[in-house]
Design a protein around this motif. Structure first.
Motif, PDB file in Angstrom:
ATOM      1  N   ALA A  40      39.785  16.430 125.978  1.00 33.84           N
ATOM      2  CA  ALA A  40      38.859  16.257 124.857  1.00 33.84           C
ATOM      3  C   ALA A  40      39.484  15.314 123.836  1.00 33.84           C
ATOM      4  CB  ALA A  40      38.547  17.608 124.219  1.00 33.84           C
ATOM      5  N   GLY A  41      38.658  14.404 123.341  1.00 32.85           N
ATOM      6  CA  GLY A  41      39.113  13.476 122.314  1.00 32.85           C
ATOM      7  C   GLY A  41      39.854  12.256 122.822  1.00 32.85           C
ATOM      8  N   TYR A  59      36.351  24.178 126.920  1.00 33.99           N
ATOM      9  CA  TYR A  59      36.380  23.670 125.558  1.00 33.99           C
ATOM     10  C   TYR A  59      36.821  24.806 124.643  1.00 33.99           C
ATOM     11  CZ  TYR A  59      31.943  26.150 124.973  1.00 33.99           C
ATOM     12  OH  TYR A  59      30.980  27.120 124.933  1.00 33.99           O
ATOM     13  N   ASN A  62      34.329  27.355 117.886  1.00 35.57           N
ATOM     14  CA  ASN A  62      34.724  27.272 116.473  1.00 35.57           C
ATOM     15  C   ASN A  62      35.667  28.399 116.045  1.00 35.57           C
ATOM     16  OD1 ASN A  62      32.884  29.336 116.488  1.00 35.57           O
ATOM     17  ND2 ASN A  62      31.456  28.385 115.055  1.00 35.57           N
ATOM     18  N   PRO A  90      35.210  12.516 126.002  1.00 31.07           N
ATOM     19  CA  PRO A  90      34.619  13.842 126.218  1.00 31.07           C
ATOM     20  C   PRO A  90      34.990  14.831 125.117  1.00 31.07           C
ATOM     21  CG  PRO A  90      36.530  13.561 127.629  1.00 31.07           C
ATOM     22  CD  PRO A  90      36.308  12.242 126.925  1.00 31.07           C
ATOM     23  N   SER A  91      34.173  15.864 125.003  1.00 27.92           N
ATOM     24  CA  SER A  91      34.457  16.955 124.072  1.00 27.92           C
ATOM     25  C   SER A  91      34.974  18.171 124.835  1.00 27.92           C
ATOM     26  CB  SER A  91      33.191  17.316 123.291  1.00 27.92           C
ATOM     27  OG  SER A  91      32.177  17.704 124.194  1.00 27.92           O
ATOM     28  N   VAL A  92      35.230  17.991 126.120  1.00 25.22           N
ATOM     29  CA  VAL A  92      35.718  19.069 126.981  1.00 25.22           C
ATOM     30  C   VAL A  92      36.991  18.626 127.697  1.00 25.22           C
ATOM     31  CG1 VAL A  92      33.430  20.079 127.371  1.00 25.22           C
ATOM     32  CG2 VAL A  92      34.284  18.309 128.937  1.00 25.22           C
ATOM     33  N   TYR A  93      37.664  19.609 128.258  1.00 24.56           N
ATOM     34  CA  TYR A  93      38.852  19.369 129.073  1.00 24.56           C
ATOM     35  C   TYR A  93      38.498  19.610 130.527  1.00 24.56           C
ATOM     36  CZ  TYR A  93      41.385  19.845 124.666  1.00 24.56           C
ATOM     37  OH  TYR A  93      41.833  19.674 123.386  1.00 24.56           O
TER      38      TYR A  93
END
Length: 189
Positions: A40-41, A59, A62, A90-93
């Motif tokens: 992610a990122g 992911y 919060n 991506p926002s996931v791994y």
């Protein structure tokens, strides 16, 4: 490589010259258990096809809890975004649960294949549509089922994953705690 070519040919036809180009651009990648294919990122630099092993998509919510969204097993293409030209972050791994082997392509080589092979986009669109349908089917059933039904459904649909995926990840995927999963497993034996 042969697994990838066989997979592609389910979605369209390729001549020998096209197959040679794809083969020339492909490289092999081994991931050890717990290694990341994507993070992610961080910008995605490779497209992959999983030939051996299991990868999970996860992911952090919060509350900083790790959530497993789904699993990828053998014979699945891992694409980056909707457009090969975009810089996909991506926002996931994507993490290897087992040791994994992949056929990989740099985004540059994938784009060259896309620009060279007539009908390539159509093949990729068919693969993407199939993958999207599978994701929707997996997730939509989880919403309407109680925890026991979700687990029973998981073991019926993905028996090959049951002994390859740690229970903590299965519990996370099912949206329950690991202790709840242990109780469910004990009650259904």
């Amino acid at each position: 490589m042969q697994e990838f070519l066989s997979y592609l040919l389910q979605f369209g036809s390729l001549n020998q010259q096209q197959i040679d180009l794809i083969s020339k651009k492909a490289t092999s990648l081994k991931l050890s258990k717990d290694d990341y294919f994507w993070e992610a990122g961080k910008m995605v630099r490779q497209i992959g096809f999983l030939t051996e092993g299991v990868i999970r998509i996860c992911y952090y919510n919060n509350k900083a809890e790790e959530i497993t969204r789904y699993f990828i097993d053998e014979n699945h293409l891992i694409l980056a975004g909707d457009d090969i030209d975009e810089h996909y972050i991506p926002s996931v791994y994507l993490q290897a649960i087992t040791d994994c082997h992949l056929v990989v392509f740099s985004k540059k080589d994938w784009k060259e294949i896309n620009d060279t092979i007539i009908g390539w986009e159509n093949i990729v669109q068919k693969i993407t549509a199939k993958t999207h349908r599978e994701k929707i089917e997996r997730r939509s059933e989880l919403i309407s089922q109680d925890a026991t039904e979700r687990y029973l459904d998981f073991i019926n649909k993905y028996p090959a994953l049951l002994n390859r995926v740690p229970l903590a990840y299965i519990a996370s995927y099912l949206g329950i705690t690991q202790s709840s999963l242990s109780r469910i497993r004990k009650n259904i034996r």
